[in-house]
Design a protein around this motif. Structure first.
Motif, PDB file in Angstrom:
ATOM      1  N   SER A 144       0.933  -1.182   0.036  1.00 45.47           N
ATOM      2  CA  SER A 144       0.020   0.107   0.065  1.00 45.47           C
ATOM      3  C   SER A 144       0.797   1.068   0.147  1.00 45.47           C
ATOM      4  N   LYS A 145       0.198   2.535  -0.253  1.00 47.75           N
ATOM      5  CA  LYS A 145       1.161   3.861  -0.123  1.00 47.75           C
ATOM      6  C   LYS A 145       1.844   3.961   1.152  1.00 47.75           C
ATOM      7  N   ASP A 146       1.159   3.248   2.093  1.00 47.42           N
ATOM      8  CA  ASP A 146       1.869   3.373   3.470  1.00 47.42           C
ATOM      9  C   ASP A 146       3.138   2.233   3.772  1.00 47.42           C
ATOM     10  N   ALA A 147       3.336   1.690   2.755  1.00 46.17           N
ATOM     11  CA  ALA A 147       4.344   0.549   2.825  1.00 46.17           C
ATOM     12  C   ALA A 147       4.004  -0.598   3.515  1.00 46.17           C
ATOM     13  N   HIS A 148       2.562  -0.910   3.774  1.00 47.23           N
ATOM     14  CA  HIS A 148       2.079  -2.140   4.278  1.00 47.23           C
ATOM     15  C   HIS A 148       2.191  -3.189   3.082  1.00 47.23           C
ATOM     16  N   ILE A 149       2.649  -4.385   3.556  1.00 44.79           N
ATOM     17  CA  ILE A 149       2.578  -5.739   2.612  1.00 44.79           C
ATOM     18  C   ILE A 149       1.357  -5.954   2.210  1.00 44.79           C
ATOM     19  N   PHE A 166      -2.215 -10.667   2.195  1.00 42.28           N
ATOM     20  CA  PHE A 166      -2.597 -10.036   3.295  1.00 42.28           C
ATOM     21  C   PHE A 166      -3.674  -9.163   3.753  1.00 42.28           C
ATOM     22  N   GLU A 167      -4.143  -8.626   2.498  1.00 36.83           N
ATOM     23  CA  GLU A 167      -5.464  -7.803   2.767  1.00 36.83           C
ATOM     24  C   GLU A 167      -6.560  -8.223   3.611  1.00 36.83           C
ATOM     25  N   LYS A 168      -6.518  -9.744   3.440  1.00 37.28           N
ATOM     26  CA  LYS A 168      -7.658 -10.260   4.212  1.00 37.28           C
ATOM     27  C   LYS A 168      -7.220 -10.945   5.469  1.00 37.28           C
ATOM     28  N   THR A 169      -8.210 -10.961   6.331  1.00 34.56           N
ATOM     29  CA  THR A 169      -7.770 -11.585   7.667  1.00 34.56           C
ATOM     30  C   THR A 169      -8.815 -12.739   8.143  1.00 34.56           C
ATOM     31  N   TYR A 587       5.786 -11.165   5.940  1.00 32.42           N
ATOM     32  CA  TYR A 587       4.569 -10.323   6.507  1.00 32.42           C
ATOM     33  C   TYR A 587       4.817  -9.708   7.701  1.00 32.42           C
ATOM     34  N   GLU A 588       5.320 -10.878   8.542  1.00 31.85           N
ATOM     35  CA  GLU A 588       5.611 -10.552  10.108  1.00 31.85           C
ATOM     36  C   GLU A 588       6.619  -9.348  10.192  1.00 31.85           C
TER      37      GLU A 588
END
Lengths: 603, 76
Positions: A144-149, A166-169, A587-588
């Motif tokens: 994401s633009k916030d550097a979230h994978i 990883f967008e889903k939980t 991810y971690e």
């Protein structure tokens, strides 16, 4: 102004117009004139009041003005937006198609990475990062633009990859493969077992290949001549002569009987060719192996070089029947010959004597089954082998055919004697007795041991011929039959006739006939024939061994292929597990540091 | 700040500008669009009435002619 839709203005006008027209026709001119003038005035007045063009023009003008205003506003907005989009494109073009070195220490030879900024248009700006090993894509990471994978893709091949979303939980893990097999992934054997099996199968495969090579060498060494074991025409493309076919058949049958140690008790019965039947079987077996080999060659082993025919000719049913009949006839002739030789002193006795035909070619003539020349005259014998199951036999069966033969043979003998240069014969022919020289005989031989009486023999007498049984032959030839005109030839005359008809017969040939077969190129040497049969047997055996090896090779190849698929699947599954572990770890790490410096843990 | 971060930031900034611009200009456009729609509607009504208004004078004048022809015949 509005008129109700249902009235439908023009329809009303048409109806009223018609009524007016009718009334105009009915009234006087004055009334019509007044009506038209008043009507016209009314029309003009109402039209004048109803027309409101000015208002329409004004409304149009106002609409155009506002429209123009709107267009200007929109154009302004578009222009400004375009300026910003161009600036955005400039920003993204600085990243797109540019390769950045992958500087993190790794043991996967990862060397290059690229970045793309992606804008889905709904404020979902994200960054796509691709990491390459040489020119092969290995990782695709979406942030994401916030550097979230957001997504993590690890490629095994361009079509096979693990994907973590990883967008889903909780995060969704997926494996994409192009593998299309029927493998039970839950019951895969261990990689060690598969490797061991593969190793041993590979070894066996090599052994078999060596065996095939060996067999090829063995077969080549045998140098087999297997095109055909019998011929239908000679090298000049001519039919074989009767005597060639008969002698080849006798040699072939008798040699093969000895080869297979067969002792049939009746050479006249329908199954009188057990030797050739065995040979035929031998060649059929060879044929089976040759055909199998040819099939294997066309389907699986196209590069296999073997100098062998795909198939060899077989005897047809018709051939076998014709051969059986010929053999029976030959045997019957031999029996007649044997019988004649029981008391053959001072006689010329021969089989298959060729005498010249009055209208035939030089040195070509008709063949007489048996011929005896004694002081009682010349006895051309037509031997007929028949199936006789009762105590009496009707001799007139086949009379037409036999009588034709008798006449032909008698004429041929007379013609041959006339052609003779021998003075003794020339002198004999001038004697009155000369017309009674030839005594045609028809000998009936039973195919079984059944004793029988001959009936209806009289028709033969019309042609001066006698029909008789084999047992009566000796008596007729030695003593002369009751109905024969007594002929008493001198020894010199008998000798001259013998020389002319029997000894000179060797210089004449009967015509060739379709269906005459010659075996093994007319080979008469028993050792050569035995060797040929040995070779056929051996070749069949060697081919069988080779075909078995080739069949086994195909099976083995399938097993090896199957094991390789298992091996691939096991390796793939291992890589899938590694891919998911990597994804989780990455991810971690990314959860901890939202930073575009990308402190890597993808390796 | 590395190249990628800078690009992302610039891109986001421009995206914000875009949104701001739309926020500012769109209400005026929407307002004028609405006005255009209303004017257009009225213009269409006028046009329709104009077209239909052709038949009325013809019909009335014909009715009067019929009346004259029917009733004034006997008087004259």
């Amino acid at each position: 102004m509005k008129i109700k839709g249902s009235l439908n203005g023009w329809k009303v006008a048409v109806v009223l117009g018609l009524i007016t027209l009718l009334l105009l026709l009915k009234n006087s001119l004055l009334v019509d004139g007044i009506a038209i003038i008043v009507g016209g005035l009314v029309y003009l007045a109402i039209s004048y009041f109803l027309k409101d063009k000015q208002r329409l023009v004004e409304q149009k003008k106002s609409l155009d003005t506002i429209n123009q205003q709107l267009t200007t506003l929109k154009n302004n907005q578009d222009q400004q937006l375009k300026t910003i989009t161009d600036q955005q494109d400039q920003v993204t073009s600085k990243l797109e198609n540019q390769h950045f070195s992958y500087d993190f220490p790794n043991n996967e030879n990862l060397s290059v990475q690229t970045y793309e900024i992606n804008d889905s248009g709904k404020q979902n700006l994200f960054v796509v990062r691709k990491v390459f090993e040489a020119d092969k894509l290995r990782y695709r990471l979406v942030y994401s633009k916030d550097a979230h994978i957001l997504q993590y893709w690890q490629y095994l091949t361009p079509d096979t990859y693990t994907q973590a979303d990883f967008e889903k939980t909780p995060p969704k893990y997926e494996y994409h493969s192009n593998y299309e097999g029927t493998l039970d992934l839950n019951n895969l054997p261990s990689i060690e077992t598969v490797n061991t099996q593969l190793q041993s199968k590979d070894w066996y495969y090599q052994q078999l290949k060596n065996k095939v090579r060996h067999q090829l060498a063995v077969i080549e060494k045998m140098n087999p001549q297997t095109s055909s074991w019998f011929l239908r025409k000679d090298t000049d493309g001519q039919w074989f002569k009767d005597h060639q076919a008969s002698s080849s058949l006798l040699v072939a049958e008798k040699t093969s009987r000895r080869y297979f140690d067969l002792h049939p008790d009746n050479d006249l019965a329908p199954n009188n060719l057990p030797g050739l039947a065995k040979v035929e079987k031998l060649y059929s077996n060879l044929n089976v192996q040759l055909k199998h080999l040819a099939d294997l060659k066309t389907t699986y082993f196209k590069n296999l070089k073997v100098n062998l025919p795909a198939e060899i000719n077989n005897l047809t049913e018709h051939d076998l029947t014709a051969l059986s009949n010929r053999f029976a006839a030959e045997s019957a002739k031999s029996m007649v010959d044997q019988k004649l030789r029981e008391n053959g002193k001072n006689k010329f006795i021969a089989e298959d004597v060729v005498v010249l035909l009055p209208d035939g070619k030089a040195n070509e003539g008709t063949q007489i089954d048996n011929l005896v020349i004694s002081d009682k005259g010349i006895f051309p014998i037509e031997t007929e082998e028949r199936t006789i199951n009762s105590k009496s036999y009707n001799a007139s069966n086949g009379y037409q055919e036999i009588s034709k033969q008798i006449i032909e043979h008698k004429n041929a003998i007379e013609y041959t004697l006339k052609q003779s240069q021998d003075p003794v014969i020339q002198k004999l022919l001038q004697k009155p007795i000369a017309q009674y020289l030839v005594h045609s005989l028809v000998v009936f031989v039973g195919k079984s041991s059944q004793d029988f009486e001959l009936k209806n023999t009289k028709p033969y007498l019309e042609h001066g011929a006698h029909a008789l049984r084999l047992s009566d032959l000796q008596e007729v030839v030695s003593e002369g039959g009751d109905s024969l005109v007594a002929v008493d030839l001198t020894r010199e005359e008998v000798k001259a006739l013998g020389n002319e008809l029997i000894k000179n017969s060797k210089n004449r040939t009967a015509e060739g006939r379709a269906g005459n077969l010659v075996f093994w190129n007319g080979e008469t040497n028993e050792n050569v024939i035995n060797h040929t049969l040995d070779t056929v047997k051996d070749l069949t055996k060697q081919l069988e061994i080779m075909n078995d090896c080739l069949d086994h090779l195909i099976e083995l190849q399938e097993e090896i292929d199957n094991l390789k698929v298992q091996q691939d699947a096991i390796n793939e599954i291992k890589q899938v597990d590694t891919g998911f572990t990597h994804a989780r770890r990455y991810y971690e790490n990314q959860q901890k540091t939202h930073d575009y410096s990308f402190v890597d843990s993808i390796i | 700040m590395n190249k990628v971060q800078k690009a992302v930031q610039d891109f986001s900034e421009l995206q914000k500008q875009k949104e701001e611009l739309i926020k500012q200009t769109q209400p005026e456009i929407d307002k004028v669009s609405k006005k255009v729609a209303n004017e257009k509607k009225y213009y269409d009504q006028l046009l329709k009435a104009q077209e239909r208004g052709i038949y009325l004078p013809i019909i009335i004048s014909m009715v009067i002619m019929i009346i004259i022809l029917l009733f004034l015949k006997n008087i004259i």
